[in-house]
Write a protein that holds these residues in place. Structure first.
Motif, PDB file in Angstrom:
ATOM      1  N   GLN A  66       0.808  -1.221   0.000  1.00  0.00           N
ATOM      2  CA  GLN A  66       0.000   0.000   0.000  1.00  0.00           C
ATOM      3  C   GLN A  66       0.842   1.273   0.000  1.00  0.00           C
ATOM      4  N   GLY A  67       2.165   1.125   0.012  1.00  0.00           N
ATOM      5  CA  GLY A  67       3.041   2.288  -0.083  1.00  0.00           C
ATOM      6  C   GLY A  67       3.257   3.029   1.219  1.00  0.00           C
ATOM      7  N   ILE A  68       2.917   2.391   2.334  1.00  0.00           N
ATOM      8  CA  ILE A  68       2.932   3.117   3.601  1.00  0.00           C
ATOM      9  C   ILE A  68       4.345   3.433   4.076  1.00  0.00           C
ATOM     10  N   TRP A  69       5.332   2.619   3.702  1.00  0.00           N
ATOM     11  CA  TRP A  69       6.690   2.923   4.144  1.00  0.00           C
ATOM     12  C   TRP A  69       7.172   4.215   3.513  1.00  0.00           C
ATOM     13  N   SER A  70       6.864   4.435   2.259  1.00  0.00           N
ATOM     14  CA  SER A  70       7.222   5.718   1.653  1.00  0.00           C
ATOM     15  C   SER A  70       6.433   6.846   2.300  1.00  0.00           C
ATOM     16  N   SER A 114      -2.583   3.801   9.373  1.00  0.00           N
ATOM     17  CA  SER A 114      -1.141   3.968   9.574  1.00  0.00           C
ATOM     18  C   SER A 114      -0.720   5.432   9.553  1.00  0.00           C
ATOM     19  N   ILE A 115      -1.185   6.192   8.575  1.00  0.00           N
ATOM     20  CA  ILE A 115      -0.823   7.615   8.504  1.00  0.00           C
ATOM     21  C   ILE A 115      -1.476   8.381   9.638  1.00  0.00           C
ATOM     22  N   ASP A 196       8.813  10.193  -5.560  1.00  0.00           N
ATOM     23  CA  ASP A 196       9.196   8.831  -5.915  1.00  0.00           C
ATOM     24  C   ASP A 196       9.043   7.912  -4.711  1.00  0.00           C
ATOM     25  N   GLN A 197       8.388   6.755  -4.904  1.00  0.00           N
ATOM     26  CA  GLN A 197       8.284   5.793  -3.820  1.00  0.00           C
ATOM     27  C   GLN A 197       9.625   5.111  -3.603  1.00  0.00           C
ATOM     28  N   LEU A 198       9.975   4.907  -2.345  1.00  0.00           N
ATOM     29  CA  LEU A 198      11.306   4.420  -2.014  1.00  0.00           C
ATOM     30  C   LEU A 198      11.572   3.018  -2.552  1.00  0.00           C
ATOM     31  N   ASP A 616      -0.123  10.785  -4.882  1.00  0.00           N
ATOM     32  CA  ASP A 616       0.057   9.711  -5.861  1.00  0.00           C
ATOM     33  C   ASP A 616      -0.255   8.346  -5.250  1.00  0.00           C
ATOM     34  N   ILE A 617       0.098   8.157  -3.980  1.00  0.00           N
ATOM     35  CA  ILE A 617      -0.230   6.900  -3.313  1.00  0.00           C
ATOM     36  C   ILE A 617      -1.736   6.785  -3.135  1.00  0.00           C
ATOM     37  N   VAL A 618      -2.400   7.893  -2.799  1.00  0.00           N
ATOM     38  CA  VAL A 618      -3.860   7.880  -2.684  1.00  0.00           C
ATOM     39  C   VAL A 618      -4.482   7.437  -4.008  1.00  0.00           C
ATOM     40  N   ARG A 619      -4.017   8.028  -5.097  1.00  0.00           N
ATOM     41  CA  ARG A 619      -4.565   7.663  -6.412  1.00  0.00           C
ATOM     42  C   ARG A 619      -4.309   6.189  -6.727  1.00  0.00           C
ATOM     43  N   ALA A 620      -3.110   5.721  -6.452  1.00  0.00           N
ATOM     44  CA  ALA A 620      -2.790   4.319  -6.732  1.00  0.00           C
ATOM     45  C   ALA A 620      -3.664   3.382  -5.916  1.00  0.00           C
ATOM     46  N   GLN A 621      -3.899   3.742  -4.657  1.00  0.00           N
ATOM     47  CA  GLN A 621      -4.739   2.901  -3.810  1.00  0.00           C
ATOM     48  C   GLN A 621      -6.186   2.875  -4.296  1.00  0.00           C
TER      49      GLN A 621
END
Length: 711
Positions: A66-70, A114-115, A196-198, A616-621
């Protein structure tokens, strides 16, 4: 290294630089927060800055794709004014209370929190670290604190400049100050697109390591022969034949079956096949999906509910209504089916146990393993690495998939480092599913088409049965979250729940109960609007007067698709709106063709997640969530027959394919100064309802059973 200066250009000698660089800065939170441990503040590090200026963020939540680490790392990087190229992220140790979830009281990940749970903690930790670096630089340069600036990991004062690494150790020796996080207007990373996602490159090149990949030297591989039916027990197995096969290290009985340990996966698979186990099925489950759904229906007719909540006088409203609409919906078991079948590594290190894998509930996992191995909890070390999906499966209340390796290590006396593998078939046949639920709804409207009352009834088991004696409301909410009685402002109504007796274990599933409540609620509300001869957007909006944020996303989605203008000939639209996890989502689908052969041309989606930390993470999710919801609505179903799973791989358990995705997805994120909330779960429950509403308006048969077959 990025080419930016990372050494001081004046006033520090080589000996001083080496001594500082050797130590580095490890930081938790402010002294005030440390002293307020009883209030949930963390007392251990969230980040480390080493002598090379590398910023490592310790994420207490699991990244399952889900991209939470980035996302978590970007909060600290923003407050530090770090160079994003120098930021790294690692899973935090399993350690309470340092990394506990402030809402749940344990170290865990779930509920799209998480956020929201980490927002203030990480902002403060980053701001404090920044202040300490500035103080260390001010002392070394003998200049006032406020004359130094930081930009992309470089401290500057006049002609002097140095990277974080120069002052990290000196900063780490300072008293921890208080610090105020930035105002939103100063953000350079947060809320901005194209960050950029890590893990992007690692995932794109196959370099990302998961539990299934192994990674320890001399790692053995273990597979377990488990009974095909729930409740069956081992009667016999040809363990001698398996032990005699090439590469086999050990064969042993453990509580869940017979485990084979070998040098390679293929050797373990061949040896397991040679076991030819015989199972005692005298006490095995007789449960079947179809018979259980009939039991749920009969229960709702035969007895009073286990819970009921009311407002107004729904009985009078229904008795005096000009029109009453009724509907039932049956939702099947669903397998989590993450792309990475559950796998993890374990080994004994003297009197300690070390495990590596994608741990979603570290506190529960750690305690469960400690109990099996009779170790102090702190002697069970969990190394949390990225997971290839979960959808709730890794959060199993009894830690079943982690406990199994503890039994394995005990059975083998800790002689080897072992990777415990599951095949896809084992993973899907593991009796851990989204609950099977029956919904029954009634709605009343007056002669003018105005809504009068709603009744939303549900029968099915919740996912927190282990907590029902201490937290009964939590268990009940895992069935009823997202119901139409609570989310729409009908003048009168009720919600009710019937709890069945069930021997099939059920688990948290992405969205908890929203994944079945939202479709049932939204399909039914659309039918009520049709019965009232009302516009479906206006009808919903009239029931959301007391929920301006939910109403706002609905209106935004309507504007995006041009709701005031009819669709092109041969097309039909469907609407759905929902609130979950304090986030708000509205989706409108536009389809073409016929119910027997339709195509999703377009889905527009408006979301309100408070301040969108990483748009961008919101859109991807949301994009992935649309696919997830469509898959569950139209394709997936797990059948249980006499206590055994019928579908155990994707040949029999279909999921959405690429050609089933909408041709176009448009997403609008509502700009908000409200605290950030989550999107992974709220964005994954609506799309099926929006498309079904369009299909029913096109003339398709009414949906009553999922997965829905419109023709």
């Amino acid at each position: 290294m990025t080419g930016r200066p990372n050494r001081e250009e004046a006033s520090i000698d080589r000996r001083g630089f080496v001594s500082l660089a050797a130590a580095g800065l490890m930081l938790g939170v402010t002294q005030r927060a440390a002293q307020a441990q009883d209030d949930g503040g963390l007392t251990r590090p969230f980040l480390k800055i080493d002598g090379d200026g590398i910023v490592t963020v310790y994420a207490k939540h699991l990244d399952m794709g889900q991209g939470i680490w980035s996302g978590l790392a970007s909060i600290i990087a923003e407050e530090l004014d770090a160079d994003w190229a120098t930021v790294r992220v690692e899973g935090a140790p399993a350690r309470m209370p340092d990394y506990g979830h402030l809402f749940f009281g344990a170290q865990t990940t779930g509920g799209s929190t998480s956020i929201a749970n980490s927002w203030d903690q990480l902002r403060e930790a980053g701001a404090v670290a920044r202040a300490m670096l500035l103080q260390a630089a001010a002392a070394a340069w003998k200049v006032p604190f406020d004359t130094i600036s930081i930009d992309r990991g470089v401290l500057t004062c006049g002609i002097r400049s140095a990277g974080f690494g120069v002052f990290a150790a000196a900063a780490g020796r300072l008293p921890v100050p208080s610090a105020t996080p930035k105002l939103r207007a100063a953000y350079r990373l947060l809320g901005k697109p194209l960050l950029d996602q890590l893990d992007r490159i690692a995932k794109s090149t196959g370099a990302q390591r998961y539990g299934i990949d192994g990674g320890w030297p001399d790692l053995k591989v273990a597979l377990v022969a488990r009974p095909p039916r729930l409740g069956a027990r081992l009667k016999s197995a040809d363990m001698a034949a398996a032990r005699a096969m090439a590469g086999v290290c050990e064969v042993a009985e453990i509580p869940t079956g017979v485990v084979v340990v070998a040098n390679t996966t293929w050797q373990a698979m061949k040896a397991r096949a040679a076991l030819h186990p015989v199972w005692d099925e005298s006490a095995a489950s007789q449960t079947g999906s179809d018979s259980f759904m009939r039991e749920l229906s009969a229960m709702m007719e035969a007895r009073a509910p286990d819970f009921r909540d009311r407002r107004g006088d729904p009985d009078a409203a229904f008795a005096n209504a000009a029109h009453v609409v009724e509907a039932t919906f049956d939702f099947p078991y669903l397998a989590h089916a993450p792309m990475e079948p559950l796998s993890l590594m374990g080994r004994m290190e003297g009197q300690r146990c070390r495990l590596r894998g994608g741990f979603q509930s570290q506190t529960a996992n750690q305690q469960a393993v400690a109990k099996v191995l009779a170790l102090p909890t702190e002697d069970v070390i969990l190394e949390t690495i990225a997971a290839g999906g979960s959808f709730g499966r890794r959060a199993a209340a009894d830690s079943d998939w982690v406990v199994e390796i503890a039994h394995l290590l005990r059975a083998t006396a800790g002689r080897w480092s072992i990777k415990l593998m599951r095949t896809r078939e084992e993973d899907m046949a593991a009796f851990r599913y989204r609950p099977q639920v029956r919904h029954r709804l009634r709605g009343a409207i007056d002669a003018g088409g105005r809504p009068l009352a709603v009744a939303h009834h549900a029968a099915g088991e919740g996912v927190f049965a282990h907590l029902i004696d201490v937290l009964p409301d939590l268990h009940r909410s895992s069935v009823l979250l997202g119901n139409g009685f609570e989310l729409y402002g009908f003048p009168a109504g009720e919600v009710a729940w019937w709890r069945p007796k069930l021997d099939i274990p059920v688990e948290t599933f992405r969205g908890i109960s929203n994944n079945h409540m939202a479709p049932a609620k939204e399909i039914f509300i659309d039918r009520l609007a049709r019965a009232a001869h009302a516009d479906p957007v206006a009808f919903r909006s009239s029931l959301l007067k007391d929920d301006p944020r939910q109403r706002a996303v609905l209106e935004r989605a309507a504007a995006m698709i041009g709701w005031d203008h009819p669709p092109a000939p041969g097309r039909m639209r469907g609407v759905a709106v929902h609130k979950a996890d304090s986030s708000y989502v509205a989706q409108i689908a536009e389809i073409s063709g016929t119910p027997a052969d339709f195509r999703i041309e377009r889905i527009v989606c408006a979301v309100d997640v408070g301040f969108a930390v990483n748009p961008d993470i919101v859109r991807a999710q949301v994009e992935g969530g649309i696919g997830f919801a469509l898959s569950n609505a139209f394709h997936s179903q797990l059948t249980v027959r006499q206590g055994a799973a019928v579908e155990t791989n994707f040949d029999a358990y279909p999921v959405l394919r690429m050609d089933g995705m909408p041709r176009l997805i448009e997403i609008a994120i509502i700009d908000s100064d409200a605290p950030p909330t989550g999107i992974g779960e709220p964005g994954s429950v609506l799309a099926g309802a929006a498309v079904i509403n369009a299909l029913e308006r096109m003339g398709a048969p009414l949906a009553t059973r999922f997965p829905y077959r419109p023709a």
